[in-house]
Design an enzyme around this catalytic site. Structure first.
Site, PDB file in Angstrom:
ATOM      1  N   TYR A  47       1.228  10.887   5.756  1.00  0.00           N
ATOM      2  CA  TYR A  47       1.499  10.044   6.929  1.00  0.00           C
ATOM      3  C   TYR A  47       1.292  10.831   8.238  1.00  0.00           C
ATOM      4  O   TYR A  47       1.247  10.229   9.308  1.00  0.00           O
ATOM      5  CB  TYR A  47       2.935   9.492   6.928  1.00  0.00           C
ATOM      6  CG  TYR A  47       3.302   8.608   5.755  1.00  0.00           C
ATOM      7  CD1 TYR A  47       2.349   8.093   4.885  1.00  0.00           C
ATOM      8  CD2 TYR A  47       4.633   8.278   5.519  1.00  0.00           C
ATOM      9  CE1 TYR A  47       2.708   7.299   3.807  1.00  0.00           C
ATOM     10  CE2 TYR A  47       5.005   7.470   4.451  1.00  0.00           C
ATOM     11  CZ  TYR A  47       4.034   6.990   3.592  1.00  0.00           C
ATOM     12  OH  TYR A  47       4.409   6.206   2.536  1.00  0.00           O
ATOM     13  N   LEU A 186       8.326  -6.134   2.498  1.00  0.00           N
ATOM     14  CA  LEU A 186       8.221  -7.418   3.210  1.00  0.00           C
ATOM     15  C   LEU A 186       6.786  -7.937   3.144  1.00  0.00           C
ATOM     16  O   LEU A 186       6.417  -8.857   3.881  1.00  0.00           O
ATOM     17  CB  LEU A 186       8.633  -7.246   4.683  1.00  0.00           C
ATOM     18  CG  LEU A 186      10.032  -6.675   4.936  1.00  0.00           C
ATOM     19  CD1 LEU A 186      10.229  -6.363   6.420  1.00  0.00           C
ATOM     20  CD2 LEU A 186      11.106  -7.641   4.451  1.00  0.00           C
ATOM     21  N   ILE A 224      12.114  -0.024   1.021  1.00  0.00           N
ATOM     22  CA  ILE A 224      11.962   0.844   2.203  1.00  0.00           C
ATOM     23  C   ILE A 224      11.170   0.132   3.308  1.00  0.00           C
ATOM     24  O   ILE A 224      10.030   0.496   3.613  1.00  0.00           O
ATOM     25  CB  ILE A 224      11.330   2.205   1.823  1.00  0.00           C
ATOM     26  CG1 ILE A 224      10.057   2.030   0.955  1.00  0.00           C
ATOM     27  CG2 ILE A 224      12.319   3.071   1.064  1.00  0.00           C
ATOM     28  CD1 ILE A 224       9.233   3.335   0.796  1.00  0.00           C
ATOM     29  N   ARG A 226       9.802  -0.979   6.944  1.00  0.00           N
ATOM     30  CA  ARG A 226       9.478  -0.213   8.146  1.00  0.00           C
ATOM     31  C   ARG A 226       9.554  -1.132   9.349  1.00  0.00           C
ATOM     32  O   ARG A 226       9.128  -2.283   9.279  1.00  0.00           O
ATOM     33  CB  ARG A 226       8.052   0.324   8.021  1.00  0.00           C
ATOM     34  CG  ARG A 226       7.413   0.813   9.310  1.00  0.00           C
ATOM     35  CD  ARG A 226       6.041   1.356   9.012  1.00  0.00           C
ATOM     36  NE  ARG A 226       5.227   0.403   8.265  1.00  0.00           N
ATOM     37  CZ  ARG A 226       4.407  -0.481   8.819  1.00  0.00           C
ATOM     38  NH1 ARG A 226       4.268  -0.550  10.118  1.00  0.00           N
ATOM     39  NH2 ARG A 226       3.698  -1.303   8.069  1.00  0.00           N
ATOM     40  N   SER A 227      10.117  -0.648  10.419  1.00  0.00           N
ATOM     41  CA  SER A 227      10.033  -1.378  11.680  1.00  0.00           C
ATOM     42  C   SER A 227      10.131  -0.392  12.823  1.00  0.00           C
ATOM     43  O   SER A 227      10.763   0.653  12.704  1.00  0.00           O
ATOM     44  CB  SER A 227      11.145  -2.421  11.808  1.00  0.00           C
ATOM     45  OG  SER A 227      11.037  -3.058  13.071  1.00  0.00           O
ATOM     46  N   ARG A 232      15.433  -4.859  14.626  1.00  0.00           N
ATOM     47  CA  ARG A 232      14.981  -5.165  13.259  1.00  0.00           C
ATOM     48  C   ARG A 232      15.406  -4.081  12.279  1.00  0.00           C
ATOM     49  O   ARG A 232      15.728  -4.367  11.127  1.00  0.00           O
ATOM     50  CB  ARG A 232      13.460  -5.326  13.228  1.00  0.00           C
ATOM     51  CG  ARG A 232      12.987  -6.588  13.911  1.00  0.00           C
ATOM     52  CD  ARG A 232      11.482  -6.647  13.864  1.00  0.00           C
ATOM     53  NE  ARG A 232      10.973  -7.890  14.427  1.00  0.00           N
ATOM     54  CZ  ARG A 232       9.697  -8.119  14.641  1.00  0.00           C
ATOM     55  NH1 ARG A 232       8.790  -7.193  14.349  1.00  0.00           N
ATOM     56  NH2 ARG A 232       9.298  -9.267  15.143  1.00  0.00           N
ATOM     57  N   ASN A 236      17.522  -5.030   9.046  1.00  0.00           N
ATOM     58  CA  ASN A 236      17.031  -4.786   7.688  1.00  0.00           C
ATOM     59  C   ASN A 236      18.052  -4.040   6.824  1.00  0.00           C
ATOM     60  O   ASN A 236      17.955  -4.057   5.597  1.00  0.00           O
ATOM     61  CB  ASN A 236      15.709  -4.008   7.716  1.00  0.00           C
ATOM     62  CG  ASN A 236      14.579  -4.831   8.309  1.00  0.00           C
ATOM     63  OD1 ASN A 236      14.704  -6.042   8.462  1.00  0.00           O
ATOM     64  ND2 ASN A 236      13.473  -4.182   8.643  1.00  0.00           N
TER      65      ASN A 236
HETATM   66  P1  A2P Z   1       7.617  -4.219  13.506  1.00  0.00           P
HETATM   67  O1  A2P Z   1       7.428  -2.735  13.355  1.00  0.00           O
HETATM   68  O2  A2P Z   1       6.930  -4.771  14.720  1.00  0.00           O
HETATM   69  O3  A2P Z   1       9.049  -4.648  13.379  1.00  0.00           O
HETATM   70  P2  A2P Z   1       6.737  -3.605   5.257  1.00  0.00           P
HETATM   71  O4  A2P Z   1       8.022  -2.876   5.338  1.00  0.00           O
HETATM   72  O5  A2P Z   1       6.667  -4.617   4.151  1.00  0.00           O
HETATM   73  O6  A2P Z   1       5.550  -2.683   5.238  1.00  0.00           O
HETATM   74  O7  A2P Z   1       6.608  -4.475   6.580  1.00  0.00           O
HETATM   75  C1  A2P Z   1       6.446  -3.846   7.842  1.00  0.00           C
HETATM   76  C2  A2P Z   1       6.038  -4.887   8.839  1.00  0.00           C
HETATM   77  O8  A2P Z   1       7.064  -5.878   8.933  1.00  0.00           O
HETATM   78  C3  A2P Z   1       5.852  -4.339  10.200  1.00  0.00           C
HETATM   79  O9  A2P Z   1       4.734  -4.996  10.763  1.00  0.00           O
HETATM   80  C4  A2P Z   1       7.118  -4.699  10.953  1.00  0.00           C
HETATM   81  O10 A2P Z   1       6.812  -4.931  12.308  1.00  0.00           O
HETATM   82  C5  A2P Z   1       7.549  -5.985  10.276  1.00  0.00           C
HETATM   83  N1  A2P Z   1       9.011  -6.120  10.201  1.00  0.00           N
HETATM   84  C6  A2P Z   1       9.891  -5.229   9.716  1.00  0.00           C
HETATM   85  N2  A2P Z   1      11.141  -5.691   9.759  1.00  0.00           N
HETATM   86  C7  A2P Z   1      11.067  -6.943  10.267  1.00  0.00           C
HETATM   87  C8  A2P Z   1      12.028  -7.957  10.585  1.00  0.00           C
HETATM   88  N3  A2P Z   1      13.308  -7.756  10.343  1.00  0.00           N
HETATM   89  N4  A2P Z   1      11.569  -9.111  11.109  1.00  0.00           N
HETATM   90  C9  A2P Z   1      10.261  -9.309  11.344  1.00  0.00           C
HETATM   91  N5  A2P Z   1       9.308  -8.395  11.073  1.00  0.00           N
HETATM   92  C10 A2P Z   1       9.692  -7.219  10.557  1.00  0.00           C
END
Ligand code: A2P
Length: 272
Positions: A47, A186, A224, A226-227, A232, A236
């Site tokens: 990463y 997600l 796991i 990511r945001s 958020r 989460n």
């Molecule tokens: P952002 O960073 O703008 O919040 P995954 O964990 O499945 O890879 O998903 C990551 C994506 O989901 C990112 O684009 C993130 O955007 C978005 N995301 C993460 N948590 C949330 C949330 N609680 N609501 C909406 N979108 C979310």
């Protein structure tokens, strides 16, 4: 936050994924997550953010002992000596003495799973990590690795979300007593607009992301998400205190018919 235990490793059920978080965003997200109560941070050498993640660990002000830190060895550093050097580099960048969990990020295309896991055993036996695991391993590769390992392989980290059926792989990780860590839990946000998920969210007064993460937890996965947004990140983690019904879980399970696998590359093994 509840934890899952396998072969002596105790892993918080929700961790912060840091794939694609770089620079300042990686530091602030990690620090914000830990301050919000996260005790599990997932990174990887590949990463390119371990230095920033390490900075976030320190900025959080929470003791190293309280946080479960995972990193991963990239596929081009899986030879015995290279792996050892890679793990040392990871610790140096993160600014910690020992990882909680070190994974093989992708199966090697040149070395056998047996050879690779034996090298990872050496890294653990030298004390660089408390536990070892794998990522993107298939049923066959898991069997091969388990047949050759002296140390327990505590986790297999793979893609899992409502659009992807991983029942067969999950049965294999269960057979080995391992934890299945769901990455892209997600579906990289792709599943959050599903009417079914929105309906359930409305009934519980929760967000679609919380419903999907609750679904992951009730099915026995570690997730796991990511945001980059502090609100958020907090949301989460706030996925305790309500239970989806068996019907809700079944309704989300049905979305698997979409069959989307997001992380599929030239280096991917032949998926189950
Ligand atoms: P952002 O960073 O703008 O919040 P995954 O964990 O499945 O890879 O998903 C990551 C994506 O989901 C990112 O684009 C993130 O955007 C978005 N995301 C993460 N948590 C949330 C949330 N609680 N609501 C909406 N979108 C979310």
């Amino acid at each position: 936050m509840h934890t899952l235990t396998a072969h002596g490793a105790t892993i918080p059920a929700i961790g912060l994924g840091t794939w694609m978080l770089t620079g300042e965003a990686a530091t602030t997200s990690v620090a914000a997550a830990i301050q919000a109560g996260y005790r599990h941070i997932d990174t990887a050498i590949g990463y390119g953010n371990e230095t920033e993640v390490g900075e976030g660990l320190r900025q959080s002000g929470v003791g190293r002992d309280e946080i479960f830190v995972t990193s991963k060895i990239p596929p081009d550093q899986l030879g015995a000596d290279e792996m050892l050097r890679a793990a040392e580099g990871s610790l140096e960048r993160l600014g910690i003495d020992q990882l909680d969990l070190l994974l093989i990020h992708w199966p090697s295309q040149t070395l056998s799973a047996a050879e690779t896991i034996r090298s990872l055993n050496r890294v653990k036996q030298r004390g660089l990590t408390k536990h070892i695991g794998v990522s993107n391993y298939t049923i066959r590769l898991l069997d091969e690795a388990w047949a050759a390992t002296e140390e327990p392989i505590v986790a297999n980290q793979c893609e899992h979300h409502p659009y992807l059926n991983q029942d067969k792989l999950r049965a294999a990780t269960d057979k080995h007593g391992m934890i299945f860590v769901a990455y892209s839990p997600l579906g990289q946000a792709g599943v959050l607009d599903e009417p079914e998920i929105k309906d359930i969210a409305g009934r519980f007064g929760r967000t679609p992301a919380q419903i999907v993460l609750r679904w992951q937890l009730q099915k026995g996965f570690v997730a796991i998400p990511r945001s980059t947004h502090p609100a958020r990140i907090r949301q989460n983690l706030d996925v305790e205190g309500f239970d989806l019904s068996a019907a809700d879980i079944a309704a989300i399970d049905e979305l698997r018919s979409v069959g989307t696998r997001i992380c599929d590359y030239d280096i991917s093994p032949e998926w189950d």
